[in-house]
Design an enzyme around this catalytic site. Structure first.
Site, PDB file in Angstrom:
ATOM      1  N   GLU A 100      44.697  35.530  46.330  1.00  0.00           N
ATOM      2  CA  GLU A 100      43.586  36.486  46.133  1.00  0.00           C
ATOM      3  C   GLU A 100      42.608  35.940  45.117  1.00  0.00           C
ATOM      4  O   GLU A 100      43.027  35.452  44.058  1.00  0.00           O
ATOM      5  CB  GLU A 100      44.103  37.820  45.575  1.00  0.00           C
TER       6      GLU A 100
ATOM      7  N   ASN B 208      52.327  44.288  46.623  1.00  0.00           N
ATOM      8  CA  ASN B 208      51.125  43.708  46.048  1.00  0.00           C
ATOM      9  C   ASN B 208      51.025  44.075  44.560  1.00  0.00           C
ATOM     10  O   ASN B 208      50.864  45.265  44.232  1.00  0.00           O
ATOM     11  CB  ASN B 208      49.883  44.242  46.783  1.00  0.00           C
ATOM     12  N   GLU B 209      51.166  43.085  43.718  1.00  0.00           N
ATOM     13  CA  GLU B 209      50.849  43.171  42.286  1.00  0.00           C
ATOM     14  C   GLU B 209      51.741  44.089  41.468  1.00  0.00           C
ATOM     15  O   GLU B 209      51.429  44.370  40.310  1.00  0.00           O
ATOM     16  CB  GLU B 209      49.369  43.546  42.083  1.00  0.00           C
TER      17      GLU B 209
ATOM     18  N   TRP C 295      40.471  53.663  46.933  1.00  0.00           N
ATOM     19  CA  TRP C 295      40.745  52.344  46.338  1.00  0.00           C
ATOM     20  C   TRP C 295      39.470  51.845  45.673  1.00  0.00           C
ATOM     21  O   TRP C 295      38.445  52.553  45.709  1.00  0.00           O
ATOM     22  CB  TRP C 295      41.226  51.372  47.425  1.00  0.00           C
ATOM     23  N   ASP C 296      39.509  50.641  45.111  1.00  0.00           N
ATOM     24  CA  ASP C 296      38.276  50.202  44.445  1.00  0.00           C
ATOM     25  C   ASP C 296      37.245  49.680  45.433  1.00  0.00           C
ATOM     26  O   ASP C 296      36.183  49.219  45.045  1.00  0.00           O
ATOM     27  CB  ASP C 296      38.544  49.222  43.282  1.00  0.00           C
ATOM     28  N   TRP C 297      37.538  49.768  46.723  1.00  0.00           N
ATOM     29  CA  TRP C 297      36.551  49.458  47.749  1.00  0.00           C
ATOM     30  C   TRP C 297      36.506  50.518  48.850  1.00  0.00           C
ATOM     31  O   TRP C 297      35.872  50.289  49.882  1.00  0.00           O
ATOM     32  CB  TRP C 297      36.826  48.091  48.400  1.00  0.00           C
TER      33      TRP C 297
HETATM   34  C1  BMA Z   1      43.242  42.946  44.041  1.00  0.00           C
HETATM   35  C2  BMA Z   1      43.805  43.675  45.214  1.00  0.00           C
HETATM   36  C3  BMA Z   1      43.253  45.018  45.380  1.00  0.00           C
HETATM   37  C4  BMA Z   1      41.871  45.176  44.831  1.00  0.00           C
HETATM   38  C5  BMA Z   1      41.205  43.872  44.574  1.00  0.00           C
HETATM   39  C6  BMA Z   1      39.835  43.987  44.021  1.00  0.00           C
HETATM   40  O1  BMA Z   1      44.018  42.559  43.060  1.00  0.00           O
HETATM   41  O2  BMA Z   1      45.166  43.597  45.304  1.00  0.00           O
HETATM   42  O3  BMA Z   1      44.104  45.941  44.812  1.00  0.00           O
HETATM   43  O4  BMA Z   1      41.140  45.960  45.646  1.00  0.00           O
HETATM   44  O5  BMA Z   1      41.991  43.165  43.696  1.00  0.00           O
HETATM   45  O6  BMA Z   1      39.827  44.607  42.761  1.00  0.00           O
END
Ligand code: BMA
Length: 910
Positions: free
Chosen positions: A563, A466-467, A194-196
């Site tokens: 978020e 999610n998204e 993932w991005d983290w």
């Molecule tokens: C969001 C989350 C993750 C992601 C985060 C940071 O939109 O739903 O998918 O890690 O942003 O980019």
């Protein structure tokens, strides 16, 4: 007498063994299927392949160095787990079954060489009938679970699906260093990267597994119990609440049983209540749910369950039994009522939660898996993370849809600590297939998870993904060219499958098709809205890395922010543990390897330079990494504070565009999956980053929040919950040498309902403090420091303290003129002593640390690595020559040890 009791006991025990024989399967032999690696070891479950190999000394820690990519082979081959059991009475037992509470993920299960099942979903519970599988001669069962490489499985499923139409994305961005096609396997999505976080798609028996034998006398076992509580009346004067409660008990009956059973539910709240129901089970029912008749009960305020900050979390034992059998189950029950209010407003709709009749601003964050390998997450670590959420004044966490449905312990802790859970289903940032086998497994997954989790008072809402709605609507993955097909997939998966099962199993909670979305959709056929990010209804996710993140005016004003967030680096002391010396440089290959967010470092440096002075030489030196950690943590902390306070300030307001009435701020993200670069406010391991302290302040029950709007300083007071203590607002203006040039104290009345309690143009305020450099220069914020204190007049306690961060170069200044004004701070630790402050929750002792400074010091940062604990304040501005901070230790330590490890630093403006 003694012998008589012993004999009786033995008879009872023997009887229970014959009637009921569960055996836990937790010892396994592990090998690689094709023998290419020659691995043959003994392992235990619950567990997973990476941990099994690490425990056997065959691989290193996944988080060390570049192991996440070096160990890719683990996920690319097939593995076999084998065990043999000898149920004492295998031949006597009339029915036999295996229960796997969690298998990760694609597996074939063989018993005595008979294939009895294949599995394809990490989130399902599998109950498998063994009755027709003969035990081997000596009464044994050899059980083999053969796991297919999840990477290969997902690729094959992608291929199969693509024969009809391709379901994107076809892979993650290269910077993730991940595997492709996570969306084609029902498994922790972020385990493919993932991005983290790193890629480590595990396999294994990740939850407990059992063998059950049923004797001729056995009719049933209790699988689960859940309930719905609804507040139907409240007597304010007597402080009592009438709840209606409906229990459901899930039974598994033996195949040849039909007849009547009596189910009993008992609990003690105010007085003992015993409910009974006789149920007739038709033949061949196997799985049967008993719904008890609705029961009304009056519960005093002192016995109901409140979210953190609003009252106690009273939980009561519930005992469930099937009479005339030895089947019992014990659970915890919390009485609470929850509603999501979406009323028509001038434009759009409201979106806020009402718990037990009280409307609440939701303060919290997003939860991701605490480790990419679930077996590494201990009860102690979960407690640590969730206590930190509670301590930061949070009342809600969102369990994000790219991880896992968390463990029972997680939700038990959330119940205990008063943390409401916004529960996503596990679909994130992708399109998903809607072919029949996929829908079938998802349907079973949703059923299992809702049945498991529904009983928890902490669960506030279900959200299907999610998204993914936003991704479809705004064409993240090139779906526009075939839009109708993807909308159809979307509808079949989330509306016809997820929503359908949730509504059947738990109509008591609000259900969202996605996050962000426009809220609960009445007509779900319109499942992909025109603008899922609309600020006028539902929730939004908001990220902006271009504009100055310390400027509140850049942020959107939604009904609910589920978020928003900013990156920072993990503490140097933590990074060090997983790397070698050559990695300890800002810009090192290893640090770049841990930054998975495209352009992440460029954005970080850009944002830092917008508001702070960066010593380029230092950045390139051997101290560069440590320096970058500190700067990124300041940047993240202030940004998070500015955006969070912005949302809280919009709670009771609606601007001329119809924006406002914001009722929730859940920032991205609470915890870290590994040490690296991420949006988390807690370090991997649980230490607090600076941003966690800032979140705690920004979520304070009563908050003073000054903001510069069109050159006017407006001071807002926010109350969540409404607590009207007698309060004074103190405004102090200080010069950088700490001389106090102006103080004003105002008595506040009814401040919870006033919102803006003070308003003055910045230049007028600055003039009061004579804040300018020379006669020709304007009054400017950076020439002085303004401190706002909320003081309880009855106790003299400062309950909230704040300042103005608004740019440009407001507080921190930079360049030559700043050098004239800001003195190089020299904060020192003056003394450390054991304090007599009473410690709470997870702390065992507390120390007083006295700091001294001769000038104003910004972002004063204390660290006590490796001693685990939390500072009462950290990252603060030192506005007096002496200040006492508490260090709350989680394990016993002493003054000497603290002196050895304690460090303090402050922001250097040049
Ligand atoms: C969001 C989350 C993750 C992601 C985060 C940071 O939109 O739903 O998918 O890690 O942003 O980019």
């Amino acid at each position: 007498m003694y012998f008589l009791i012993k004999k009786l006991l033995l008879i009872l025990l023997a009887d229970s063994v014959i009637c009921w024989e569960p055996i836990e399967l937790n010892q396994w032999h592990l090998s690689d299927l094709k023998g290419l690696r020659n691995i043959s070891i003994q392992v235990t479950s619950p567990g997973g392949i990476y941990t099994d190999l690490e425990n056997a000394g065959l691989i290193g820690n996944l988080y060390d160095g570049f192991n996440d990519v070096d160990l890719r082979w683990v996920a690319e081959i097939d593995w076999v787990y084998k065990t043999t059991i000898f149920p004492k009475s295998a031949f006597d037992m009339k029915f036999r079954e295996l229960e796997f509470q969690g298998l990760d993920t694609a597996a074939s299960i063989l018993v005595n060489n008979h294939l009895i099942a294949t599995t394809d979903n990490m989130f399902r519970k599998y109950i498998l009938d063994l009755t027709n599988i003969p035990a081997q001669n000596n009464g044994e069962y050899e059980i083999a679970v053969i796991f297919t490489s999840p990477v290969n499985y997902a690729r094959d499923m992608f291929g199969e699906q693509s024969k009809d139409h391709m379901v994107p994305p076809d892979c993650v961005p290269g910077i993730f260093k991940g595997f492709c096609h996570a969306n084609h396997i029902r498994k922790m999505q972020s385990s493919f990267s993932w991005d983290w976080g790193p890629a480590a798609p595990s396999v294994g028996i990740w939850k407990p597994a059992y063998y059950f034998g049923y004797s001729v006398n056995d009719k049933t076992r209790i699988l689960d119990v859940d309930w719905e509580t609804k507040l139907i009346d409240r007597n304010d004067q007597e402080k009592t609440n009438t709840f209606e409660i409906v229990f459901r008990i899930g039974l598994k009956t033996v195949p040849d049983f039909s007849g009547t059973l009596t189910v009993q539910v008992s609990f003690f709240v105010e007085e003992k209540s015993v409910l009974r129901k006789n149920v007739t089970i038709p033949p061949n029912s196997e799985f049967f749910t008993v719904t008890m008749d609705p029961f009304e009960i009056s519960v005093n305020d002192s016995n109901i369950w409140w979210p953190n900050g609003y009252g106690e979390q009273k939980l009561h034992d519930v005992n469930v039994s099937v009479l005339a059998s030895n089947k019992r189950l014990k659970q915890s029950l919390g009485f609470r009522d929850i509603k999501l209010v979406e009323e028509n407003l001038d434009k759009g709709k409201s979106f806020y939660f009402v718990v037990n009749g009280v409307s609440m601003f939701m303060k919290g964050s997003n939860w991701i898996p605490a480790h990419v390998l679930p077996e590494k997450v201990t009860q102690e670590y979960l407690e640590d993370l969730l206590y930190s959420a509670k301590e930061a004044n949070m009342n809600m966490l969102r369990v994000w849809g790219g991880g896992i449905y968390e463990s029972d312990q997680f939700y038990e802790l959330a119940d205990k600590l008063g943390i409401l859970i916004w529960q996503d289903f596990m679909f994130a940032c992708s399109m998903y297939p809607a072919n029949e086998p996929f829908l079938q497994t998802v349907s079973a997954e949703v059923y299992d998870q809702v049945r498991r989790l529904k009983k928890h008072p902490s669960i506030a809402l279900w959200a299907a993904n999610n998204e993914n709605e936003a991704a479809l609507r705004t064409n993240w993955y090139g779906t526009d060219s075939n839009f109708a097909v993807y909308v159809d997939d979307y509808k079949r998966l989330y509306v016809d499958t997820v929503s359908k099962v949730v509504k059947e199993q738990d109509p008591s909670r609000p259900f969202l098709l996605s996050s962000p979305s426009n809220g609960v959709v009445e007509d779900e056929s319109e499942c992909v809205s025109h603008d899922p990010y609309s600020v006028f209804s539902g929730d939004i996710h908001y990220y902006n890395y271009r504009d100055n993140n310390w400027d509140a005016s850049i942020y959107a004003t939604p009904r609910f922010a589920s978020e928003y967030g900013f990156q920072s680096y993990s503490a140097f002391e933590i990074l060090k543990q997983y790397s070698t010396k050559e990695d300890w440089a800002y810009n090192s290959k290893w640090i770049k390897h841990r930054q998975h967010h495209p352009d992440g470092d460029i954005q970080l440096l850009w944002q830092i330079k917008l508001n702070m002075f960066v010593d380029e030489e230092k950045l390139e030196s051997s101290e560069g990494l440590d320096y970058m950690v500190y700067l990124t943590q300041i940047y993240q902390a202030v940004s998070l504070q500015v955006q969070t306070e912005h949302y809280r300030r919009q709670k009771n307001t609606m601007n001329e565009k119809g924006e406002g009435m914001t009722m929730g701020a859940l920032y991205w993200q609470l915890n870290d999956i590994w040490p690296g670069v991420s949006w988390s406010s807690l370090e991997y391991g649980g230490f607090w980053k600076m941003s966690h302290h800032y979140a705690k302040n920004a979520f304070a029950p009563t908050l003073v929040s000054p903001v510069l709007e069109n050159n006017i300083v407006n001071v807002h007071i926010l109350c969540d919950p409404d607590l009207n203590y007698p309060l004074n607002l103190e405004i102090r203006i200080l010069k950088w040498d700490l001389s106090e040039v102006y103080t004003q104290t105002m008595q506040l009345v009814d401040y919870c309902y006033e919102f803006i309690v003070y308003s003055k143009s910045l230049s007028d305020l600055m003039e009061l403090g004579d804040c300018r450099a020379g006669t020709s220069d304007n009054y400017r914020l950076k020439y002085c420091f303004i401190e706002f204190n909320l003081i309880r007049t009855d106790t003299a306690e400062v309950i909230s303290q704040n300042t103005i961060h608004d740019p440009p170069n407001s507080l921190t200044g930079s360049g030559d003129d700043a050098a004239l004004l800001i003195q190089k701070p020299n904060v020192v630790i003056h003394s450390i002593s054991l304090s007599n402050m009473i410690t709470k929750d997870q702390y065992v002792e507390s120390y007083d640390i006295e700091l001294k400074s001769e000038s104003l010091a910004l972002f004063v940062w204390l660290q006590a690595f490796p001693i685990e604990g939390t500072f009462s304040e950290n990252g603060f501005h030192m506005t007096s020559t002496s200040k006492i901070i508490q260090f709350n230790a989680k394990k016993y330590t002493d003054v000497e040890q603290l002196w050895q490890v304690l460090t303090v630093r402050a922001y250097q403006p040049f």
